[in-house]
Design a protein around this motif. Sequence first.
Motif, PDB file in Angstrom:
ATOM      1  N   GLU A 109       0.570  -1.852 -12.581  1.00 33.01           N
ATOM      2  CA  GLU A 109       0.206  -3.244 -12.760  1.00 33.01           C
ATOM      3  C   GLU A 109      -0.007  -3.985 -11.455  1.00 33.01           C
ATOM      4  O   GLU A 109      -0.782  -4.912 -11.406  1.00 33.01           O
ATOM      5  N   ASP A 110       0.710  -3.622 -10.420  1.00 34.29           N
ATOM      6  CA  ASP A 110       0.575  -4.387  -9.193  1.00 34.29           C
ATOM      7  C   ASP A 110       0.591  -3.484  -7.974  1.00 34.29           C
ATOM      8  O   ASP A 110       1.007  -2.337  -8.031  1.00 34.29           O
ATOM      9  N   SER A 111       0.145  -4.063  -6.874  1.00 30.62           N
ATOM     10  CA  SER A 111       0.049  -3.263  -5.663  1.00 30.62           C
ATOM     11  C   SER A 111       1.418  -2.906  -5.099  1.00 30.62           C
ATOM     12  O   SER A 111       1.544  -1.884  -4.427  1.00 30.62           O
ATOM     13  N   PRO A 150      -4.268  -0.896  -8.478  1.00 25.41           N
ATOM     14  CA  PRO A 150      -3.546  -2.154  -8.664  1.00 25.41           C
ATOM     15  C   PRO A 150      -4.518  -3.277  -9.006  1.00 25.41           C
ATOM     16  O   PRO A 150      -5.614  -3.337  -8.478  1.00 25.41           O
ATOM     17  N   ARG A 151      -4.083  -4.169  -9.877  1.00 27.12           N
ATOM     18  CA  ARG A 151      -4.985  -5.205 -10.357  1.00 27.12           C
ATOM     19  C   ARG A 151      -4.622  -6.607  -9.910  1.00 27.12           C
ATOM     20  O   ARG A 151      -5.279  -7.545 -10.317  1.00 27.12           O
ATOM     21  N   ASP A 152      -3.577  -6.785  -9.147  1.00 21.82           N
ATOM     22  CA  ASP A 152      -3.068  -8.138  -9.048  1.00 21.82           C
ATOM     23  C   ASP A 152      -3.559  -8.983  -7.896  1.00 21.82           C
ATOM     24  O   ASP A 152      -3.733 -10.167  -8.059  1.00 21.82           O
ATOM     25  N   ASP A 153      -3.759  -8.443  -6.723  1.00 17.31           N
ATOM     26  CA  ASP A 153      -3.931  -9.334  -5.588  1.00 17.31           C
ATOM     27  C   ASP A 153      -5.023  -8.942  -4.603  1.00 17.31           C
ATOM     28  O   ASP A 153      -4.994  -9.354  -3.457  1.00 17.31           O
ATOM     29  N   ASP A 189      -5.501  -6.133  -3.148  1.00 15.78           N
ATOM     30  CA  ASP A 189      -5.001  -5.198  -2.146  1.00 15.78           C
ATOM     31  C   ASP A 189      -6.035  -4.094  -1.944  1.00 15.78           C
ATOM     32  O   ASP A 189      -6.388  -3.385  -2.869  1.00 15.78           O
ATOM     33  N   GLU A 190      -6.509  -3.965  -0.721  1.00 16.09           N
ATOM     34  CA  GLU A 190      -7.540  -2.972  -0.406  1.00 16.09           C
ATOM     35  C   GLU A 190      -6.975  -1.596  -0.064  1.00 16.09           C
ATOM     36  O   GLU A 190      -7.726  -0.662   0.168  1.00 16.09           O
ATOM     37  N   ALA A 191      -5.660  -1.477  -0.017  1.00 16.46           N
ATOM     38  CA  ALA A 191      -5.060  -0.207   0.402  1.00 16.46           C
ATOM     39  C   ALA A 191      -5.457   0.939  -0.509  1.00 16.46           C
ATOM     40  O   ALA A 191      -5.646   2.060  -0.047  1.00 16.46           O
ATOM     41  N   CYS A 192      -5.596   0.687  -1.781  1.00 17.15           N
ATOM     42  CA  CYS A 192      -5.843   1.763  -2.727  1.00 17.15           C
ATOM     43  C   CYS A 192      -7.125   2.526  -2.390  1.00 17.15           C
ATOM     44  O   CYS A 192      -7.115   3.748  -2.304  1.00 17.15           O
ATOM     45  N   ILE A 193      -8.200   1.829  -2.185  1.00 12.74           N
ATOM     46  CA  ILE A 193      -9.466   2.519  -1.926  1.00 12.74           C
ATOM     47  C   ILE A 193      -9.428   3.247  -0.586  1.00 12.74           C
ATOM     48  O   ILE A 193      -9.907   4.374  -0.462  1.00 12.74           O
ATOM     49  N   SER A 194      -8.826   2.637   0.421  1.00 10.52           N
ATOM     50  CA  SER A 194      -8.757   3.280   1.736  1.00 10.52           C
ATOM     51  C   SER A 194      -7.847   4.500   1.709  1.00 10.52           C
ATOM     52  O   SER A 194      -8.173   5.545   2.287  1.00 10.52           O
ATOM     53  N   LEU A 195      -6.708   4.383   1.032  1.00  6.39           N
ATOM     54  CA  LEU A 195      -5.813   5.542   0.922  1.00  6.39           C
ATOM     55  C   LEU A 195      -6.467   6.655   0.108  1.00  6.39           C
ATOM     56  O   LEU A 195      -6.257   7.837   0.387  1.00  6.39           O
ATOM     57  N   HIS A 196      -7.265   6.292  -0.862  1.00  8.97           N
ATOM     58  CA  HIS A 196      -8.014   7.281  -1.644  1.00  8.97           C
ATOM     59  C   HIS A 196      -8.922   8.091  -0.719  1.00  8.97           C
ATOM     60  O   HIS A 196      -8.973   9.321  -0.795  1.00  8.97           O
TER      61      HIS A 196
END
Length: 116
Positions: free
Chosen positions: A2-4, A41-44, A46-53
């Motif tokens: 749900e959240d980053s 994550p859907r909440d704020d 946060d760009e970390a998800c795509i970069s960590l991917h």
Amino acid sequence: MEDSEAFRAAVRAHAAAILNGKASPYDAALEIWGLATREWPRDDGDEACISLHLIWGALTDWVELRPAETDQAETRMITAAREWLTIEGDRDAEARYFDRWIYDVLGYERPAPPQT
């Protein structure tokens, strides 16, 4: 997720497992990549998800596509995990980490600057 923050906590746990020897670098890297692939994550914003991917996908691909270089790839995974745990939470430091790892270390092509 749900959240980053929950996403980031899971990534921290896997990165720590790489450093403390509780998981092989490849196995933990695969878990981080999987989190970044499945758990957006859907909440704020946060760009970390795509970069960590991008980062952990490239590192796990390195092992899968060039198994003779597994030791080198896993050394990079350890470095990436150590650096992430050092800077995670400092958004400016994260931006520098992402830029260096994605473009300088892993060799993704930098996007062209916007034309004016």
